[in-house]
Scaffold this active site. Structure first.
Site, PDB file in Angstrom:
ATOM      1  N   VAL A  71       2.591   2.689  -6.199  1.00 52.45           N
ATOM      2  CA  VAL A  71       3.875   3.035  -5.941  1.00 52.45           C
ATOM      3  C   VAL A  71       4.641   1.855  -4.833  1.00 52.45           C
ATOM      4  O   VAL A  71       5.451   1.230  -5.215  1.00 52.45           O
ATOM      5  CB  VAL A  71       3.774   4.115  -4.941  1.00 52.45           C
ATOM      6  N   CYS A  72       4.008   1.653  -3.628  1.00 51.23           N
ATOM      7  CA  CYS A  72       4.531   0.679  -2.865  1.00 51.23           C
ATOM      8  C   CYS A  72       4.707  -0.762  -3.279  1.00 51.23           C
ATOM      9  O   CYS A  72       5.454  -1.301  -2.900  1.00 51.23           O
ATOM     10  CB  CYS A  72       3.945   0.701  -1.449  1.00 51.23           C
ATOM     11  N   MET A  73       3.780  -1.253  -4.107  1.00 48.26           N
ATOM     12  CA  MET A  73       3.578  -2.183  -4.673  1.00 48.26           C
ATOM     13  C   MET A  73       4.351  -2.379  -5.908  1.00 48.26           C
ATOM     14  O   MET A  73       5.072  -3.340  -6.161  1.00 48.26           O
ATOM     15  CB  MET A  73       2.147  -2.979  -4.817  1.00 48.26           C
ATOM     16  N   THR A 119       0.805  -1.144  -0.068  1.00 44.53           N
ATOM     17  CA  THR A 119       0.013  -0.028   0.001  1.00 44.53           C
ATOM     18  C   THR A 119       0.818   1.379  -0.084  1.00 44.53           C
ATOM     19  O   THR A 119       1.822   1.249   0.769  1.00 44.53           O
ATOM     20  CB  THR A 119      -0.781   0.008   1.206  1.00 44.53           C
ATOM     21  N   LEU A 120       0.809   1.740  -0.924  1.00 40.14           N
ATOM     22  CA  LEU A 120      -0.182   2.063  -2.012  1.00 40.14           C
ATOM     23  C   LEU A 120       0.100   1.229  -3.163  1.00 40.14           C
ATOM     24  O   LEU A 120       1.282   1.216  -3.530  1.00 40.14           O
ATOM     25  CB  LEU A 120      -0.530   3.497  -2.467  1.00 40.14           C
TER      26      LEU A 120
END
Length: 233
Positions: free
Chosen positions: A118-120, A114-115
Site C-alpha cells: 500500500v504505502c510503497m 510500510t506497508l
C-alpha cells in the site's frame, strides 16, 4: 559522450521518499525481521544525506494507531523534510507531497514504504504514471505477509517500477570508492551487512602485517631448542 542508463540510479537526478515508516505499522510486518527493516530504513536516511539526495518523509495518521515515524530517520538525516498529509492513503494524492518532489526538478524516485503493498506501491505506481523513473526499495518496505509482497513485486514491475534492495541503492549512490567520503559510505555498508565488517577487519590486519610485520613470531621457535613457550589465555 555519456549516455543516460535508464536502468541505473543517477544520484544527481534522485529523490529519496521514505513513506509511513511508523512504529504502529511496523508491528504488522511479517515478511522481514523488524531489526533488519529498521536498520535498512536508517541506512537509506544516512546514505541519502551522504549523497546529497533530497529526502522527503511522511506518515499516515501518526496521531492514530499507525503511530509516529521512527525517530532515527530524521536523527540521521536532519535535512530530510517531513510533509504531513490529511488522511490520504496514497501519499501521491497529497498535493504538497507532489509539489515538493516537482520543485527538486529531479525525475528519479527512490521509494520505500510500510506497508509494501500500500504505502510503497500506491505512490510508486502513481509516480510512474506521472512520468518518473521509480526504484522500489523492497527490503526497506515491510509487509503483512510474504504473499502480499510477492504480488506487489509483480504489480509494480508490470507498472514499470524497478525493485531494488538497500545495499544496491547504497552502491549506486556511492558510485565510486574514489571519493573523500568513501569510508563514510563504508560505515553504512558494515551496518547493513555485518559480514562486510569481518572482511574489512581481515583486510586491515593484512595491511598491518605488510606495514609492521607479523605479530606471531613463528620463525623464532626452534623445535627441541628448549625455549619456553608461553600461551596467552
Amino acid at each position: 559522450m555519456s549516455t543516460v542508463n535508464k536502468w541505473m540510479i543517477d544520484p544527481d537526478d534522485s529523490v529519496m521518499l521514505l513513506i509511513d515508516h511508523q512504529s504502529g505499522l511496523f508491528q504488522l510486518v511479517k515478511d522481514i525481521e523488524l531489526p533488519v527493516l529498521r536498520s535498512n530504513v536508517i541506512a537509506l536516511a544516512k546514505v541519502a544525506r551522504l549523497a546529497k539526495v533530497p529526502t522527503f518523509t511522511t506518515a499516515s495518521v501518526p496521531d492514530g494507531p499507525n503511530g509516529p515515524l521512527i525517530p532515527e530517520i530524521h536523527q540521521q538525516n536532519p535535512e530530510a523534510v517531513y510533509i504531513s498529509r490529511t488522511g490520504q492513503v496514497n501519499a501521491w494524492d497529497n498535493p504538497l507531497w507532489v509539489e515538493a518532489i516537482e520543485e527538486t526538478g529531479r525525475k528519479t524516485l527512490l521509494i520505500a514504504g510500510t506497508l509494501t503493498s500500500v504505502c510503497m506501491a500506491f505512490p510508486a505506481i502513481s509516480a510512474v504514471v506521472a512520468g518518473y523513473k521509480v526504484f522500489c526499495i523492497i527490503d526497506a518496505s515491510g509487509n503483512h505477509s510474504q504473499l502480499a509482497t510477492d504480488l506487489t513485486l509483480a504489480r509494480i514491475a508490470q507498472a514499470g517500477a524497478m525493485p531494488i534492495d538497500t545495499f544496491a541503492v547504497l552502491g549506486e549512490l556511492m558510485s565510486t570508492w574514489n571519493r573523500p567520503d568513501a569510508m563514510d559510505f563504508a560505515a553504512v555498508m558494515v551496518d547493513l551487512v555485518p559480514h562486510y565488517r569481518a572482511l574489512m577487519e581481515s583486510y586491515d590486519k593484512a595491511q598491518s602485517v605488510q606495514r609492521d610485520g607479523r605479530e606471531t613470531k613463528l620463525d623464532r621457535f626452534e623445535a627441541g631448542a628448549g625455549e619456553e613457550v608461553i600461551y596467552a589465555r
